[in-house]
Design an enzyme around this catalytic site. Structure first.
Site, PDB file in Angstrom:
ATOM      1  N   ARG A 134    -101.769 -36.350 -14.232  1.00 42.19           N
ATOM      2  CA  ARG A 134    -101.749 -36.485 -12.777  1.00 42.19           C
ATOM      3  C   ARG A 134    -101.817 -37.961 -12.454  1.00 42.19           C
ATOM      4  O   ARG A 134    -102.485 -38.728 -13.176  1.00 42.19           O
ATOM      5  CB  ARG A 134    -102.973 -35.818 -12.133  1.00 42.19           C
ATOM      6  CG  ARG A 134    -102.878 -34.329 -11.909  1.00 42.19           C
ATOM      7  CD  ARG A 134    -101.888 -33.976 -10.792  1.00 42.19           C
ATOM      8  NE  ARG A 134    -101.827 -32.545 -10.544  1.00 42.19           N
ATOM      9  CZ  ARG A 134    -100.993 -31.696 -11.158  1.00 42.19           C
ATOM     10  NH1 ARG A 134    -100.131 -32.143 -12.046  1.00 42.19           N
ATOM     11  NH2 ARG A 134    -100.993 -30.406 -10.853  1.00 42.19           N
TER      12      ARG A 134
ATOM     13  N   GLU B 117     -97.893 -40.230  -5.358  1.00 45.13           N
ATOM     14  CA  GLU B 117     -96.495 -39.779  -5.422  1.00 45.13           C
ATOM     15  C   GLU B 117     -96.149 -38.933  -4.185  1.00 45.13           C
ATOM     16  O   GLU B 117     -97.051 -38.290  -3.623  1.00 45.13           O
ATOM     17  CB  GLU B 117     -96.250 -38.979  -6.722  1.00 45.13           C
ATOM     18  CG  GLU B 117     -97.044 -37.699  -6.847  1.00 45.13           C
ATOM     19  CD  GLU B 117     -96.848 -37.025  -8.206  1.00 45.13           C
ATOM     20  OE1 GLU B 117     -97.030 -37.674  -9.243  1.00 45.13           O
ATOM     21  OE2 GLU B 117     -96.521 -35.826  -8.192  1.00 45.13           O
TER      22      GLU B 117
ATOM     23  N   HIS C 124     -92.100 -36.144 -11.642  1.00 48.81           N
ATOM     24  CA  HIS C 124     -93.012 -34.992 -11.810  1.00 48.81           C
ATOM     25  C   HIS C 124     -92.223 -33.716 -12.169  1.00 48.81           C
ATOM     26  O   HIS C 124     -92.262 -32.718 -11.437  1.00 48.81           O
ATOM     27  CB  HIS C 124     -93.843 -34.784 -10.534  1.00 48.81           C
ATOM     28  CG  HIS C 124     -95.103 -34.006 -10.780  1.00 48.81           C
ATOM     29  ND1 HIS C 124     -96.264 -34.196 -10.068  1.00 48.81           N
ATOM     30  CD2 HIS C 124     -95.394 -33.006 -11.665  1.00 48.81           C
ATOM     31  CE1 HIS C 124     -97.204 -33.361 -10.490  1.00 48.81           C
ATOM     32  NE2 HIS C 124     -96.697 -32.624 -11.471  1.00 48.81           N
TER      33      HIS C 124
HETATM   34  C1  DGY Z   1     -98.602 -28.292 -12.706  1.00 52.13           C
HETATM   35  O1  DGY Z   1     -98.293 -27.111 -12.891  1.00 52.13           O
HETATM   36  O2  DGY Z   1     -99.763 -28.652 -12.513  1.00 52.13           O
HETATM   37  C2  DGY Z   1     -97.489 -29.273 -12.701  1.00 52.13           C
HETATM   38  O3  DGY Z   1     -97.960 -30.575 -12.663  1.00 52.13           O
HETATM   39  C3  DGY Z   1     -96.582 -29.013 -11.514  1.00 52.13           C
HETATM   40  O4  DGY Z   1     -97.322 -29.265 -10.337  1.00 52.13           O
END
Ligand code: DGY
Length: 327
Positions: free
Chosen positions: A240, A269, A287
């Protein structure tokens, strides 16, 4: 009797959404632009359940403004956008979507690490700009993957799947750091050895970050930690934004404290720190680590399974606070 109302707050596969229709009156959001918080609250009035993604924020203020909500089902595995204790306090069921994306996300983490170490996007851009005039011994010479030391920060399901790829596929010695050490029986098939975080940073040739975001992992890799890395090392973040201090990372890359970075997630982001955009030794993706059609469908199905079960007296398969169903 009228059916409970639910909101699918994410534009997703219509045939998956259709599975909700026999049970609920379904409202959908039909563009990829996430709903603003104000609009989300407005559209949740009278709704018993909501299907969301990591782009929607569920906090105490939203819960207070949407008193009919009983289930919040995210299609993501990460749930740092949801205040789960606040949901539990109001007996609102929360589910996420683990497991179904593990291998796909690990594939991507590995691909991003390889693209970073072997300078794939940087060299492609050079070629597309018409700058390739002759073969040269050191043209875009990067770092080997095979035999290099893989460092995994955060040894959950995805971290383990990356470690397995490195160990079995590429003969990489695997070091990892996690709050809790895996039992030896789980470490052995991954060829993985637990080390302190600083040792991991010092010894990894390729560091892959897969730790969930929480206040305790905020800027877990910042200036001090980056300074510990080898100047030849790479860093890949598929966790993240916010786990890595992006401004410090850009400074470290510019100063040659590490060789390159591969980033799929960013602080704030979809904004990307301008200093990172200016670095040529960074591979940047929007992402997309779990983005294959099959996996995004599986994530959507799992969110729908959870929503149906939560609101029809069933057992949601991947509830984060199943205790609320007993109360
Ligand atoms: C998740 O599933 O956490 C991925 O980062 C997509 O948001």
């Amino acid at each position: 009797m009228s059916k409970p109302q639910v909101l699918v707050a994410v534009k997703t596969f219509s045939d998956v959404v259709d599975r909700l229709r026999p049970h609920f009156d379904v409202e959908t959001h039909d563009t990829d632009q996430p709903l603003s918080q104000e609009e989300l609250i407005r559209r949740l009035q009278g709704k018993a359940g909501v299907y969301i993604s990591g782009s929607n924020k569920i906090d105490a203020a939203l819960l207070a403004a949407c008193p009919d909500l009983r289930a919040i089902c995210t299609m993501a595995v990460g749930y740092n956008n949801i205040d789960v204790p606040a949901c539990t306090a109001r007996s609102v069921l929360v589910s996420n979507a683990p497991d179904v994306l593990t291998e796909t996300t690990a594939d991507f983490g590995f691909a991003l690490m390889m693209a970073t170490a072997r300078r794939i996007t940087e060299s492609e851009q050079f070629l597309r700009r018409g700058e390739w005039k002759h073969w040269s011994v050191t043209l875009f010479a990067g770092a080997d993957i095979h035999g290099a030391t893989l460092g995994v920060l955060g040894m959950g399901r995805i971290g383990a799947a990356i470690a397995r790829r490195g160990h079995l596929g590429f003969g990489m010695p695997v070091l990892y750091h996690n709050r809790s050490r895996l039992p030896a029986a789980q470490e052995a098939p991954l060829g993985a050895q637990w080390v302190e975080k600083d040792e991991l940073l010092r010894r990894a040739d390729h560091l892959v970050i897969v730790v969930p975001y929480s206040p305790s992992s905020h800027h877990m890799v910042a200036e001090r930690e980056l300074a510990l890395m080898k100047p030849t090392a790479t860093l890949t973040n598929i966790a993240r934004g916010g786990v890595v201090d992006d401004a410090a990372l850009a400074r470290a890359l510019q100063a040659g404290q590490l060789a390159a970075a591969g980033l799929d997630v960013f602080e704030g982001e979809p904004q990307v720190h301008p200093a990172l955009l200016a670095c040529s030794n960074v591979v940047l993706t929007p992402h997309i680590a779990s983005a294959t059609v099959a996996t995004r469908r599986a994530m959507s199905h799992l969110a729908v399974d959870n929503l149906i079960a939560a609101l029809t007296g069933g057992t949601p398969p991947t509830a984060l606070n199943p205790e609320v169903l007993k109360s």
